[in-house]
Design a protein around this motif. Structure first.
Motif, PDB file in Angstrom:
ATOM      1  N   LEU A  24      15.418  30.937  39.318  1.00  0.00           N
ATOM      2  CA  LEU A  24      15.172  30.551  40.822  1.00  0.00           C
ATOM      3  C   LEU A  24      16.372  30.689  41.332  1.00  0.00           C
ATOM      4  CD1 LEU A  24      16.194  27.554  41.459  1.00  0.00           C
ATOM      5  CD2 LEU A  24      14.605  26.885  39.776  1.00  0.00           C
ATOM      6  N   GLU A  58      12.968  23.256  35.638  1.00  0.00           N
ATOM      7  CA  GLU A  58      14.045  24.140  36.364  1.00  0.00           C
ATOM      8  C   GLU A  58      15.519  23.220  36.010  1.00  0.00           C
ATOM      9  OE1 GLU A  58      11.030  24.978  40.100  1.00  0.00           O
ATOM     10  OE2 GLU A  58      12.851  23.715  40.350  1.00  0.00           O
ATOM     11  N   TYR A 155      13.356  28.539  48.183  1.00  0.00           N
ATOM     12  CA  TYR A 155      13.519  29.000  46.922  1.00  0.00           C
ATOM     13  C   TYR A 155      12.784  30.406  46.775  1.00  0.00           C
ATOM     14  CZ  TYR A 155      13.584  24.254  44.914  1.00  0.00           C
ATOM     15  OH  TYR A 155      14.089  22.890  44.609  1.00  0.00           O
ATOM     16  N   TYR A 157      11.559  32.505  43.440  1.00  0.00           N
ATOM     17  CA  TYR A 157      11.400  32.486  42.046  1.00  0.00           C
ATOM     18  C   TYR A 157      11.036  33.994  41.526  1.00  0.00           C
ATOM     19  CZ  TYR A 157      10.393  27.421  42.024  1.00  0.00           C
ATOM     20  OH  TYR A 157      10.581  26.106  42.564  1.00  0.00           O
TER      21      TYR A 157
END
Length: 159
Positions: A24, A58, A155, A157
């Protein structure tokens, strides 16, 4: 009466994409001057404790945009769950899997796009998010609005 939209193909697709996530990156910006401007990156370990339930562990480092600040380690645990309705539930597991913090349920909004059904209210702050599938990447855009908060977190990913 036309048939209702079938959410299952979109749900199956997003679950398959979530299963492939391994890293990420994120960017946080504050219009309220809270000091949360910065960038982070890290790894994601994906577990599947039950069919249709994915847990993201994460961890990585966040670097504040302000000069002279050292990187800060972060760790988050999120649970994504397929619901019988075809919606996708997102929970934060900061208190562990037995005491999840419900964030919201998401539903397909357009091809490859998901949106919260109802924003998450935490005290005076309103959390909303969209999820967009772009090739092998998933983009999650958060907004947090409240009396002292005006944040945006983006974000990305990827595999």
């Amino acid at each position: 009466m036309p048939p209702a939209h079938d959410p299952w193909p979109a749900l199956t697709d997003v679950l398959n994409r979530l299963r492939r996530v391994r890293q990420l990156r994120f960017e946080s910006r504050s219009a309220a001057g809270t000091g949360w401007d910065g960038e982070g990156k890290g790894g994601v370990a994906v577990g599947e404790p039950a069919p249709g339930v994915l847990v993201f562990e994460e961890q990585g480092h966040w670097q504040a945009a302000a000069p002279g600040r050292e990187p800060t380690a972060f760790r988050n645990v999120f649970r994504w769950s397929a619901l019988p309705s075809g919606a996708l539930r997102l929970e934060h597991l900061r208190r562990g899997p037995e005491q999840p913090v419900f964030l919201f349920d998401m539903a397909p909004a357009a091809e490859g796009h998901w949106r919260e059904i109802e924003a998450h209210q935490c005290a005076a702050d309103r959390y909303a998010a969209t999820l967009v599938c772009e090739g092998p990447l998933l983009q999650v855009r958060w907004t947090i609005a409240g009396p002292r908060k005006r944040e945006a977190i983006h974000y990305t990913y990827g595999p």
